[in-house]
Design a protein around this motif. Structure first.
Motif, PDB file in Angstrom:
ATOM      1  N   ALA A  98     -25.892  20.813  13.431  1.00  0.00           N
ATOM      2  CA  ALA A  98     -27.338  20.658  13.238  1.00  0.00           C
ATOM      3  C   ALA A  98     -27.917  19.746  14.312  1.00  0.00           C
ATOM      4  CB  ALA A  98     -27.627  20.094  11.840  1.00  0.00           C
ATOM      5  N   LYS A 101     -27.899  21.655  17.668  1.00  0.00           N
ATOM      6  CA  LYS A 101     -28.939  22.687  17.717  1.00  0.00           C
ATOM      7  C   LYS A 101     -30.317  22.048  17.859  1.00  0.00           C
ATOM      8  CE  LYS A 101     -31.092  26.585  17.389  1.00  0.00           C
ATOM      9  NZ  LYS A 101     -31.377  27.248  18.663  1.00  0.00           N
ATOM     10  N   ALA A 107     -36.702  26.976  16.968  1.00  0.00           N
ATOM     11  CA  ALA A 107     -37.824  27.907  17.083  1.00  0.00           C
ATOM     12  C   ALA A 107     -39.142  27.236  16.715  1.00  0.00           C
ATOM     13  CB  ALA A 107     -37.575  29.123  16.194  1.00  0.00           C
ATOM     14  N   ASN A 108     -39.111  26.306  15.781  1.00  0.00           N
ATOM     15  CA  ASN A 108     -40.341  25.576  15.428  1.00  0.00           C
ATOM     16  C   ASN A 108     -39.958  24.223  14.825  1.00  0.00           C
ATOM     17  OD1 ASN A 108     -40.648  25.530  12.345  1.00  0.00           O
ATOM     18  ND2 ASN A 108     -40.143  27.680  12.707  1.00  0.00           N
ATOM     19  N   THR A 110     -40.460  22.769  12.093  1.00  0.00           N
ATOM     20  CA  THR A 110     -40.085  22.616  10.681  1.00  0.00           C
ATOM     21  C   THR A 110     -38.615  22.958  10.462  1.00  0.00           C
ATOM     22  OG1 THR A 110     -40.568  24.872   9.928  1.00  0.00           O
ATOM     23  CG2 THR A 110     -42.421  23.332  10.064  1.00  0.00           C
ATOM     24  N   LEU A 111     -37.975  23.520  11.477  1.00  0.00           N
ATOM     25  CA  LEU A 111     -36.551  23.826  11.388  1.00  0.00           C
ATOM     26  C   LEU A 111     -35.774  22.628  11.923  1.00  0.00           C
ATOM     27  CD1 LEU A 111     -34.172  25.801  10.970  1.00  0.00           C
ATOM     28  CD2 LEU A 111     -34.634  26.687  13.234  1.00  0.00           C
ATOM     29  N   LEU A 112     -34.819  22.137  11.144  1.00  0.00           N
ATOM     30  CA  LEU A 112     -34.059  20.928  11.474  1.00  0.00           C
ATOM     31  C   LEU A 112     -34.997  19.749  11.774  1.00  0.00           C
ATOM     32  CD1 LEU A 112     -31.341  22.626  13.729  1.00  0.00           C
ATOM     33  CD2 LEU A 112     -31.112  21.950  11.348  1.00  0.00           C
ATOM     34  N   PRO A 113     -35.819  19.389  10.795  1.00  0.00           N
ATOM     35  CA  PRO A 113     -36.828  18.354  11.054  1.00  0.00           C
ATOM     36  C   PRO A 113     -36.298  16.915  10.943  1.00  0.00           C
ATOM     37  CG  PRO A 113     -37.050  19.162   8.817  1.00  0.00           C
ATOM     38  CD  PRO A 113     -35.927  19.930   9.438  1.00  0.00           C
ATOM     39  N   LEU A 114     -35.094  16.739  10.433  1.00  0.00           N
ATOM     40  CA  LEU A 114     -34.620  15.384  10.140  1.00  0.00           C
ATOM     41  C   LEU A 114     -33.898  14.786  11.345  1.00  0.00           C
ATOM     42  CD1 LEU A 114     -33.200  16.240   6.599  1.00  0.00           C
ATOM     43  CD2 LEU A 114     -35.420  15.210   7.132  1.00  0.00           C
TER      44      LEU A 114
ATOM     45  N   TYR B 134     -29.209  27.013  10.582  1.00  0.00           N
ATOM     46  CA  TYR B 134     -29.723  26.263  11.728  1.00  0.00           C
ATOM     47  C   TYR B 134     -30.364  27.205  12.753  1.00  0.00           C
ATOM     48  CZ  TYR B 134     -26.394  22.749   9.916  1.00  0.00           C
ATOM     49  OH  TYR B 134     -25.700  21.876   9.120  1.00  0.00           O
ATOM     50  N   TRP B 136     -28.914  29.203  14.777  1.00  0.00           N
ATOM     51  CA  TRP B 136     -28.198  29.076  16.047  1.00  0.00           C
ATOM     52  C   TRP B 136     -27.458  30.384  16.335  1.00  0.00           C
ATOM     53  CZ3 TRP B 136     -24.906  24.147  17.478  1.00  0.00           C
ATOM     54  CH2 TRP B 136     -24.799  24.078  18.879  1.00  0.00           C
ATOM     55  N   ALA B 274     -31.295  21.715   6.391  1.00  0.00           N
ATOM     56  CA  ALA B 274     -31.905  22.272   7.591  1.00  0.00           C
ATOM     57  C   ALA B 274     -33.434  22.251   7.501  1.00  0.00           C
ATOM     58  CB  ALA B 274     -31.418  23.701   7.808  1.00  0.00           C
ATOM     59  N   ARG B 275     -33.952  22.009   6.290  1.00  0.00           N
ATOM     60  CA  ARG B 275     -35.399  21.954   6.078  1.00  0.00           C
ATOM     61  C   ARG B 275     -35.719  20.780   5.180  1.00  0.00           C
ATOM     62  NH1 ARG B 275     -38.272  26.117   8.793  1.00  0.00           N
ATOM     63  NH2 ARG B 275     -36.771  27.776   9.205  1.00  0.00           N
TER      64      ARG B 275
END
Lengths: 151, 434
Positions: A98, A101, A107-108, A110-114, B134, B136, B274-275
């Motif tokens: 994570a 990536k 892509a935006n 809000t994806l993997l925001p942490l 993710y 990916w 992931a969100r």
């Protein structure tokens, strides 16, 4: 025919039927040009797990037990430390992709925001704290009831 | 001579790998949990698959409204749970990799081949599943969805065959042994005689001096095994309990710290999901932005209209006209196929009212078309169970604000119990199907 044998035949037949469905799906829905990629991944999974990760874990286990023995660390204490390392390792395997990536870009937003790197460090710190606590508790219990807990 | 050396090496490995936690009972205990997780993933995965690609006769439940949130949340969470469980299971049976002779007979070869397939497809499955959350995709040179679907059948098929092969071991160790022998460690392969004088017998404590005397090998490997064998032994009971505790803690940690992406209950401890709930325009995450879908211009066009067709009858609605129709507000989650979900408040026109306006009668299916081009989800079919549901809206507002462009402005579909990819954004037309 025994019940065991009947179950065996039934389960194997079921398994083969599932293989057929999986195979047909692969033939129908996946471009044959991609089969090689799938095969490489399947083989790679075996090589990476059985050939690398398992031996690293085995080696780490031997080395910690050796070191623990030399330092006269009681086994339960050693197991607590080893357990903490395993928990940290599994979490690392899940979270590091994570992190990677996210650093490559998503892509935006809000994806993997942490902040996964920071959270992982905090996780290690909490885990270290819990491990220290567990060791302390073990130490206290061991001193109180030496006969049953020291091997 | 060469064969003997390999034989000795494999035996040495198996013996050195023997641990109190590596026994058939533990394999059954962890195997059961892993099988449950696999079956949960499979059932929820199949459900998700057919929601997206239904067979003609299929009708789906629309209640509870968060059905898909739960089913797909369980899919992803159980999939993540498979990481510690699968590692634990493989750890337990790892010495079996070095059984000797490697192949005893043709059935034995088939058994080992099926296990190799089972192991590798399971690892690949959970890894690509995780990487999919993710997004990916560049990492794997094959299409995710089709491969994930095909592999699921390979895995469940392998599971059935594995259970068949190990049925006697499973039956024998299904229950906890009545009186636990304190110091006896069973080898993983219960059928092998556990005789310390026979070099090929694997599996007792690594420090057993009698055993070591017999199988001492020469050379580098011999010295390596000697070194390993002089390791202080693990005390069986403590070791087994410690093993289970670690599996439990690792499982609890990966579930608790990621499940917040799917379930609000865990939002407070969502450290690695992931969100994140509430992150995104209108306070809601997005999967596909307007820019990615290349609809920014057409979707912002003030001349946009929604076309509703039923045979020869056609009506068009501007956004203002849609807003002038009776508005309804519903609480429905966006539940993505990638497993993340969030509840949201939607306001808009009932889909049933719109299809009625072009003379549709009774149960009717529709085809919705998006402004988006070149996407497999640009055209979406919806069965009558959703079209006639009072909660199904053509949504114009989200969480009290105008629908964001990235959430499907000027108008999007929202229906209960469906995956996000079918909640079509940037609607262009709705066609009643006869």
């Amino acid at each position: 025919m025994t019940a065991l044998r009947a179950w065996r035949i039934g389960l194997i037949a079921l398994g083969l039927a599932f293989f057929v469905v999986g195979g047909i799906t692969l033939l129908n829905d996946v471009n044959p040009a991609r089969y090689l990629g799938i095969a490489i991944w399947l083989l790679g999974a075996l090589v990476i797990h059985d050939g690398i990760i398992s031996f690293v874990v085995f080696g780490a286990n031997i080395v910690t037990r050796k070191t623990g023995g030399r330092l006269r660390i009681p086994l339960p204490a050693l197991l607590i430390v080893q357990g903490a390392l395993v928990v940290a390792g599994i979490m690392t395997l899940i979270v590091v992709p994570a992190m990677l990536k996210k650093s490559i870009g998503t892509a935006n937003p809000t994806l993997l925001p942490l902040d996964y790197g920071l959270h992982l460090v905090v996780f290690y710190a909490v885990l270290a704290g819990v491990t220290a606590l567990a060791l302390a508790v073990y130490g206290v219990v061991r001193r109180r009831r030496p006969a049953q807990l020291v091997e | 001579m060469y064969i003997l050396a390999v034989h000795r090496l494999l035996n040495g490995l198996r013996r050195s790998l023997a641990m109190p936690s590596r026994n058939p009972r533990m394999a059954v205990v962890i195997g059961r949990l892993l099988a449950i997780a696999f079956l949960l993933c499979f059932a929820t995965g199949i459900y998700s698959h057919f929601l997206q690609d239904p067979l003609p006769w299929m009708v789906f439940p629309t209640r509870p409204v968060n059905l898909y949130q739960v089913s797909q949340g369980v899919h992803i969470t159980a999939g993540i749970l498979c990481f510690p469980l699968l590692f634990a299971k493989l750890y337990i049976v790892f010495p079996e990799l070095f059984q000797t002779p490697p192949v005893k007979s043709f059935p034995h070869f088939l058994e080992r081949a099926s296990i190799a397939l089972f192991v590798s497809s399971s690892i690949v499955q959970i890894v690509i599943g995780l990487l999919n959350t993710y997004q990916w995709y560049e990492l794997f040179p094959f299409p995710f969805r089709q491969t994930h679907y095909a592999l699921s059948f390979v895995i469940i098929g392998s599971l059935a065959i594995h259970i068949a092969v190990k049925l006697d071991v499973i039956a024998k160790h299904w229950r906890r042994p009545a009186a636990e022998p304190a110091s006896v460690v069973e080898p993983v392969d219960a059928q092998t005689p556990d005789d310390p004088t026979v070099p090929s017998a694997p599996g007792t404590l690594t420090s057993s001096p009698g055993r070591n005397a017999v199988i001492r090998a020469e050379g580098v490997t011999g010295r390596l095994f000697d070194w390993i064998d002089t390791t202080p032994p693990a005390e069986p009971r403590t070791s087994r309990r410690g093993f289970l505790a670690v599996v439990g803690i690792a499982s609890a940690a990966v579930v608790a710290l990621t499940a917040g992406q799917s379930f609000k209950l865990f939002d407070g401890v969502n450290a690695f999901g992931a969100r994140k709930q509430g992150v995104g325009p209108n306070g809601l995450p997005i999967n596909r932005t307007a820019a990615a879908a290349k609809v920014e211009a057409v979707a912002s066009d003030p001349d946009w209209v929604l076309t509703v067709l039923n045979g020869t009858e056609t009506k068009t609605f501007t956004r203002a006209q849609l807003l002038a129709l009776p508005q309804h507000t519903v609480e429905l989650p966006i539940s993505c196929v990638e497993g993340w979900s969030q509840m949201a408040t939607w306001t808009g026109v009932r889909l049933g009212d719109l299809v009625d306006s072009v003379g549709a009668r009774g149960g009717t299916a529709i085809k919705a078309t998006s402004l988006e081009q070149n996407s497999s989800y640009a055209i979406m079919h919806m069965g009558p169970e959703y079209v006639r549901d009072d909660l199904t809206l053509v949504a114009l507002e989200l969480n009290g604000d105008v629908l964001d462009l990235d959430h499907g402005y000027p108008a999007r579909m929202i229906a209960p119990g469906r995956p996000g990819v079918l909640q079509t954004k940037w609607l262009s037309s709705l066609e009643v199907l006869s």
